[in-house]
Design an enzyme around this catalytic site. Sequence first.
Site, short mmCIF file in Angstrom:
data_model
loop_
_atom_site.label_atom_id
_atom_site.label_comp_id
_atom_site.label_asym_id
_atom_site.label_seq_id
_atom_site.Cartn_x
_atom_site.Cartn_y
_atom_site.Cartn_z
N THR A 153 0.83 -1.21 0.00
CA THR A 153 0.00 0.00 0.00
C THR A 153 0.86 1.26 0.00
O THR A 153 0.54 2.24 -0.67
CB THR A 153 -0.95 -0.01 1.21
OG1 THR A 153 -1.62 -1.26 1.26
CG2 THR A 153 -1.99 1.09 1.11
N CYS A 192 3.67 -6.11 13.25
CA CYS A 192 3.16 -5.91 14.62
C CYS A 192 2.42 -7.15 15.10
O CYS A 192 2.28 -7.37 16.30
CB CYS A 192 2.23 -4.70 14.68
SG CYS A 192 3.10 -3.16 14.38
#
Length: 339
Positions: free
Chosen positions: A129, A183
Amino acid sequence: MRERYSRQTLFEGIGDAGQRRLLAARVLVVGCGALGSAQAEALARAGIRHLRIVDRDFVEESNLQRQTMFTERDARERLPKAVAAARRIAEINSEVETEAEVTDLTRSNIERLIENCGVVLDGTDNFATRYLINDACVKYGVDWIYGAVVGSYGITMTVRPRLTPCLRCVFDEMPLPGSAPTCDTAGVIMPIISVVAAVQVTEALKLLTGQTESLHNSLMQFDVWRNEWRRIALGSPSVECPACALGRYETLEVEAGDLATVFCGRNAVQITPQRSPHIDLSKLAARLRSAGEVSVNSYLLRLRAGDYEVTVFPDARAIIRGTDDTAMARSLYARYVGS
Ligand SMILES: [Zn+2]
């Protein structure tokens, strides 16, 4: 200027003239997880007129430790993050117009979504992205602010097309799928998000008020656990950059993008990355052990996490079971395989 913004207009960097510009500004926030939440809240409080928030995910309990926009109620209702954020912003500053876009940012919608925006903030969790944002912003001359966090580490850079290096000038190759921690595999703590979002939002305020001489013009890196703060000065755009110098915008081309195929009636989606590196499944398995139940052999890796089952093959292809929504499948791919 009104009482509401009095402490901000007293600040000499902004003043009444700067505040008037903020009250007319339009900003796009891409991704409304931890970084995007912090950015959107700060911008709404600062009085940005129009915020467009794009996110493909739903609020989950595991978000609440760091995604300051959301509450336990949002997680219980499994609200789309963009919608929950718009609801919260309406309570924070009812004068802000918020547009919630519950969608995956893609080659086909990015041009519409960046239209009329003064600046784009990166709150995403994946490089696919970010390179798409970079290419579209360089092509259309829109400033954007890169930001990323994992663990206690964060990085940010402000891109002003053709004036400063772009993401491709600095990192010419996108990291390969499965090559970096995320994460969801390495964890993340909230303070590093506050640091990176603070720098990103400050840069946005400088850009929107025309105080460009105060921009940091560098690649900033922070590790709040290891107490390291690094700033690498940036020069001019690279003369070899495909986007800045040659006007080639790979991610905007017709064949660009990962292929997502829905397996009808099987509640599963296959993600076929555009680039298929060989993934070392045992290394990926070691990273994923903290994310759920993992089994691996030389042909495939299988991760069970919550309601989903992710099967990854050595060519980086993956089958995500537990959803027939391609945006959700892409999101799970970004979280666990990473790209
Ligand atoms: Zn460039």
